[in-house]
Design a protein around this motif. Structure first.
Motif, short mmCIF file in Angstrom:
data_model
loop_
_atom_site.label_atom_id
_atom_site.label_comp_id
_atom_site.label_asym_id
_atom_site.label_seq_id
_atom_site.Cartn_x
_atom_site.Cartn_y
_atom_site.Cartn_z
N GLY A 122 -10.81 4.35 -9.64
CA GLY A 122 -9.57 5.19 -9.46
C GLY A 122 -9.33 6.38 -10.32
O GLY A 122 -8.53 7.39 -9.94
N ALA A 140 -14.31 7.65 -10.14
CA ALA A 140 -13.77 8.29 -8.81
C ALA A 140 -14.79 9.48 -8.40
O ALA A 140 -15.18 9.79 -7.27
N ALA A 168 -14.30 1.06 -2.90
CA ALA A 168 -13.54 1.69 -4.18
C ALA A 168 -12.66 0.69 -4.75
O ALA A 168 -11.60 0.39 -4.24
N THR A 169 -12.64 0.28 -5.94
CA THR A 169 -11.89 -0.92 -6.45
C THR A 169 -11.25 -0.41 -7.88
O THR A 169 -11.83 0.37 -8.62
N ASP A 170 -9.90 -0.99 -7.94
CA ASP A 170 -9.47 -0.48 -9.40
C ASP A 170 -8.08 -1.35 -9.27
O ASP A 170 -7.89 -1.94 -8.72
N GLU A 227 -3.49 0.88 -7.81
CA GLU A 227 -3.57 1.16 -6.60
C GLU A 227 -2.99 2.60 -6.11
O GLU A 227 -3.36 3.23 -5.13
N LEU A 243 -6.07 4.63 -5.97
CA LEU A 243 -6.86 4.44 -5.16
C LEU A 243 -6.45 5.23 -3.65
O LEU A 243 -7.14 5.63 -3.01
N GLN A 294 -8.18 7.49 -1.33
CA GLN A 294 -8.31 7.47 0.01
C GLN A 294 -7.78 8.80 0.55
O GLN A 294 -8.48 9.01 1.77
N TYR A 311 -10.55 0.40 0.16
CA TYR A 311 -9.93 0.71 -1.06
C TYR A 311 -9.29 -0.64 -1.65
O TYR A 311 -8.38 -0.97 -0.73
N ARG A 333 -7.55 -3.06 -4.43
CA ARG A 333 -7.17 -3.41 -5.80
C ARG A 333 -7.65 -4.76 -6.36
O ARG A 333 -7.81 -5.66 -5.64
#
Length: 255
Positions: A11, A16, A31-33, A36, A39, A43, A52, A54
C-alpha cells in the motif's frame, strides 16, 4: 505468459514502488496490504489487470485464502513472493509499550513465516520461483533503540539463509534485501540519535530497483542497499573486534 508476483505491504513505501516497477515490466501483481484505501489508490494507478487484496500477514487463514485465490487465477501457481510488510518503532526499549514490541514481532517474524509457508505449493509449481524477504542492515549488529525490530530482522536473515539452502531442491531461490534507513511513511515519524547519526539517504525507488534485479539473480543470498560511504564504514566495522563494533554502535545510538 506474464510472470506473477505477490507483494505484501504494497500500500505504501517500498511495497508500492515495487508494485509499480513490476507492473511496468509486464508482471501481474497481487498487491496486498491491511490498508484498503491505499490499495484502492494503487489500483487507480496500475489498473485492473492486477489483483488488490486486503490481507493481514499475521492472520494465517487470510493469508492462505488470498494466496490460494491468486494462484487459482493463474493456473495454480505464482512465480515470486515479496515479503515486504513490516513494522518499526524507534525508541528506548522500556519507553515503547509491550504491545508495540509484540506487533513488530507478529508482522516482521510471524508474517514472513505465514506467507512463506502458505506460498510453498504455488511457488513450487511456478517458473524460476523466488522468495524475496525484506531484511535490513539492522540484521548485522543489534541496534539500540530498535531492539525488537533489529531482532526481527536477524530472524529474517537467518530464515533466508536456511531457506535458500532448503528450497534449492524445489527450484525456489530465496534471498533478502538489506537496506539502511529508507525514506518511507514508516520512517516519516522516526527520530533519535541513531537516525540522526546515519541519516535517511535511500528512497523506496532505490530499494525497488534492487528488488527488481534480485528477482532475476539466483546466485546471491543478501542484497545490501546503502550509500557508498556506509557500505565502506559497515564493511570495516564487520571486520573489527566485537568490542570496537559495540563501541561504535553505542556512540551512534546515543547510549
Amino acid at each position: 505468459m506474464s510472470r506473477t508476483i505477490v507483494i505484501t505491504g504494497a500500500g505504501a513505501g517500498i511495497g508500492a514502488e515495487a508494485a509499480r516497477r513490476f507492473a511496468r515490466q509486464g508482471w501481474i501483481v497481487c498487491a496486498t496490504d491491511v490498508n484498503e484505501t491505499a490499495l484502492k489508490a494503487l489500483q487507480g494507478e496500475l489498473g485492473d489487470r492486477h489483483a488488490y487484496k486486503r490481507m493481514d500477514v499475521t492472520d494465517k487463514d487470510e493469508v492462505n485464502h488470498v494466496l490460494a485465490a491468486f494462484a487459482r487465477a493463474h493456473g495454480g501457481a505464482f512465480d515470486v513472493l515479496l515479503n515486504n510488510a513490516g513494522v518499526a518503532f524507534i525508541d528506548r526499549f522500556e519507553d515503547l509499550t509491550l504491545e508495540q514490541h509484540e506487533l513488530v514481532l507478529r508482522v516482521n517474524v510471524q508474517g514472513v513465516l505465514n506467507c512463506t509457508y502458505a506460498a510453498f505449493p504455488y511457488l513450487a509449481a511456478g517458473r524460476a520461483a523466488k522468495v524475496v524477504n525484506m531484511c535490513s542492515r539492522a540484521a548485522e549488529y543489534g541496534v539500540p533503540s530498535e531492539a525488537s525490530y533489529s531482532a526481527s530482522k536477524f530472524f529474517v536473515r537467518g530464515f533466508t539463509e536456511a531457506m535458500n539452502i532448503e528450497w534449492e531442491r524445489h527450484g525456489i531461490h530465496v534471498c533478502d534485501i538489506m537496506p539502511n534507513f529508507v525514506d518511507t511513511p514508516m520512517m516519516a515519524a522516526a527520530e533519535g540519535d541513531i537516525v540522526d547519526s546515519i541519516g535517511i539517504n535511500l528512497t523506496a525507488s532505490d530499494v525497488a530497483e534492487t528488488i527488481l534485479r534480485a528477482v532475476d539473480d539466483r546466485t546471491r543470498v543478501h542484497w545490501r542497499v546503502d550509500t557508498r560511504k556506509n557500505h565502506i564504514v559497515i564493511g570495516v566495522l564487520n571486520r573489527t573486534p566485537s568490542r570496537v563494533h559495540r563501541a561504535v554502535m553505542k556512540r551512534l545510538s546515543g547510549f
